[in-house]
Design a protein around this motif. Structure first.
Motif, PDB file in Angstrom:
ATOM      1  N   UNK A 133       1.274  -1.028   0.345  1.00  0.00           N
ATOM      2  CA  UNK A 133      -0.130  -0.381  -0.011  1.00  0.00           C
ATOM      3  C   UNK A 133       0.584   1.396  -0.065  1.00  0.00           C
ATOM      4  N   UNK A 134       1.559   1.194   0.830  1.00  0.00           N
ATOM      5  CA  UNK A 134       3.093   1.786   0.734  1.00  0.00           C
ATOM      6  C   UNK A 134       3.600   2.524  -0.537  1.00  0.00           C
ATOM      7  N   UNK A 137       9.353   7.141   1.095  1.00  0.00           N
ATOM      8  CA  UNK A 137       9.078   7.488   2.375  1.00  0.00           C
ATOM      9  C   UNK A 137       9.163   6.075   2.846  1.00  0.00           C
ATOM     10  N   UNK A 138       9.158   5.447   3.800  1.00  0.00           N
ATOM     11  CA  UNK A 138       9.948   4.611   4.753  1.00  0.00           C
ATOM     12  C   UNK A 138       9.275   4.772   6.351  1.00  0.00           C
ATOM     13  N   UNK A 139       9.974   2.828   7.041  1.00  0.00           N
ATOM     14  CA  UNK A 139       9.109   3.263   8.411  1.00  0.00           C
ATOM     15  C   UNK A 139      10.101   1.710   8.231  1.00  0.00           C
ATOM     16  N   UNK A 148      21.496   1.300   0.959  1.00  0.00           N
ATOM     17  CA  UNK A 148      21.451  -0.739   1.446  1.00  0.00           C
ATOM     18  C   UNK A 148      19.618  -1.101   1.971  1.00  0.00           C
ATOM     19  N   UNK A 149      19.189  -0.204   1.514  1.00  0.00           N
ATOM     20  CA  UNK A 149      17.523  -0.377   2.330  1.00  0.00           C
ATOM     21  C   UNK A 149      17.076  -2.040   1.563  1.00  0.00           C
ATOM     22  N   UNK A 150      16.531  -3.132   2.115  1.00  0.00           N
ATOM     23  CA  UNK A 150      16.500  -4.156   1.592  1.00  0.00           C
ATOM     24  C   UNK A 150      16.971  -5.230   0.291  1.00  0.00           C
ATOM     25  N   UNK A 157       9.318   0.431   2.527  1.00  0.00           N
ATOM     26  CA  UNK A 157       9.659   2.051   1.283  1.00  0.00           C
ATOM     27  C   UNK A 157       9.272   1.201   0.539  1.00  0.00           C
ATOM     28  N   UNK A 158       8.158  -0.109   0.042  1.00  0.00           N
ATOM     29  CA  UNK A 158       7.501   0.336  -1.017  1.00  0.00           C
ATOM     30  C   UNK A 158       8.236  -1.016  -2.060  1.00  0.00           C
ATOM     31  N   UNK A 159       9.557  -1.276  -1.869  1.00  0.00           N
ATOM     32  CA  UNK A 159      10.337  -2.459  -2.702  1.00  0.00           C
ATOM     33  C   UNK A 159       9.221  -3.925  -2.372  1.00  0.00           C
ATOM     34  N   UNK A 160       9.649  -4.357  -3.362  1.00  0.00           N
ATOM     35  CA  UNK A 160       8.768  -5.625  -3.732  1.00  0.00           C
ATOM     36  C   UNK A 160       9.708  -6.408  -2.724  1.00  0.00           C
TER      37      UNK A 160
END
Length: 292
Positions: free
Chosen positions: A87-88, A106-108, A186-188, A199-202
């Motif tokens: 959804x993000x 955007x991230x969480x 480095x996220x995901x 952060x929306x990355x699958x």
């Protein structure tokens, strides 16, 4: 919930917005904390919210609204976070955010737990932490601070900037920004310094962590965002979730949070304790279990 009690705090730090969020579904035994992070590419919603606010809000609203069957376990909690991540992604696409630019996302980080009669399930991403306290006085850190390496690099660069004579938060922020950008990439991502974050990355679905513990001897659970950590003078020193849980157990959740705010105010220019803002948002849930 059979005598289970809980307390919460959700305190805005020194920023314009509180980018944290709480999750409380008491009837289902479902609780959580969410820590939003603002994109490094400036973004504001029509009503002024940052991307970090929107990321935490979307995550919390998704988890609050999804059904959870009586037989659901840890995998179902991980699925909730994966759905929030989808959804993000959809919301960012609607706002024209380029998914290939990680610094624009955007991230969480997030942590959710589900209390069952004999066990507790959890799912976690980022640096939201879960610490169990037992009736024998011991503590057990159940999650890993996945952002520890990236955060230490940022704080080390902040301390270097201060030592070199750079004064003022804005000037130090510019000095440390390339390090923060490197951390966002480095996220995901695979590799020893990669970390899971919504952060929306699958790819997030491959890295979200989950697990189950039994309730034998369990006295308390502390769910916390990283704003609850005691700041350290040495940027190489790891933040200590067990230390926080022991202080909360000794002082009480609300009193600890207020003490920490005052402690941070004693170093307003973030020099004695390197950090990128005077006071981070502080969100926590303290669950206390009846003796059985």
């Amino acid at each position: 919930m059979g005598g289970l009690t809980f307390r919460t705090v959700c305190i805005r730090g020194s920023g314009e917005w509180n980018e944290d969020a709480l999750i409380v579904r008491e009837r289902d035994g479902l609780f959580g904390v969410v820590d939003g992070a603002t994109s490094l590419v400036p973004f504001r919603a029509p009503s002024g919210e940052t991307g970090g606010v929107l990321a935490s809000r979307i995550t919390a609203e998704t988890v609050m609204g999804m059904p959870l069957g009586a037989d659901a376990k840890a995998a179902a909690l991980a699925d909730m976070l994966a759905e929030a991540n989808r959804r993000l992604a959809a919301e960012m696409a609607a706002c024209g955010i380029d998914p290939a630019r990680k610094e624009a996302l955007w991230s969480a980080g997030a942590l959710i737990v589900r209390v069952r009669p004999d066990a507790v399930d959890y799912a976690q991403a980022g640096d939201c932490m879960l610490v169990a306290g037992y009736r024998d006085g011991s503590y057990r850190v159940l999650t890993r601070d996945q952002l520890a390496a990236a955060d230490r690099a940022t704080l080390r660069r902040w301390a270097e900037a201060a030592a070199s004579g750079i004064t003022g938060r804005d000037a130090r922020w510019q000095a440390v920004l390339p390090t923060i950008e490197a951390g966002r990439r480095l996220a995901n991502a695979p590799g020893p310094e990669g970390y899971a974050v919504l952060n929306g990355d699958p790819a997030f679905a491959r890295y979200v962590e989950s697990g189950t513990i039994n309730r034998l001897g369990l006295r308390s659970l502390l769910l916390m965002t990283d704003g609850l950590y005691v700041p350290k003078a040495d940027p190489a020193e790891a933040f200590d979730a067990e230390e926080t849980a022991r202080l909360v157990g000794r002082m009480g959740l609300e009193a600890y949070a207020e003490w920490l705010v005052q402690y941070e105010r004693s170093d307003p220019d973030c020099t004695r304790f390197p950090r990128v803002k005077r006071s981070d948002d502080k969100t926590a849930v303290l669950l206390e279990f009846p003796e059985v």
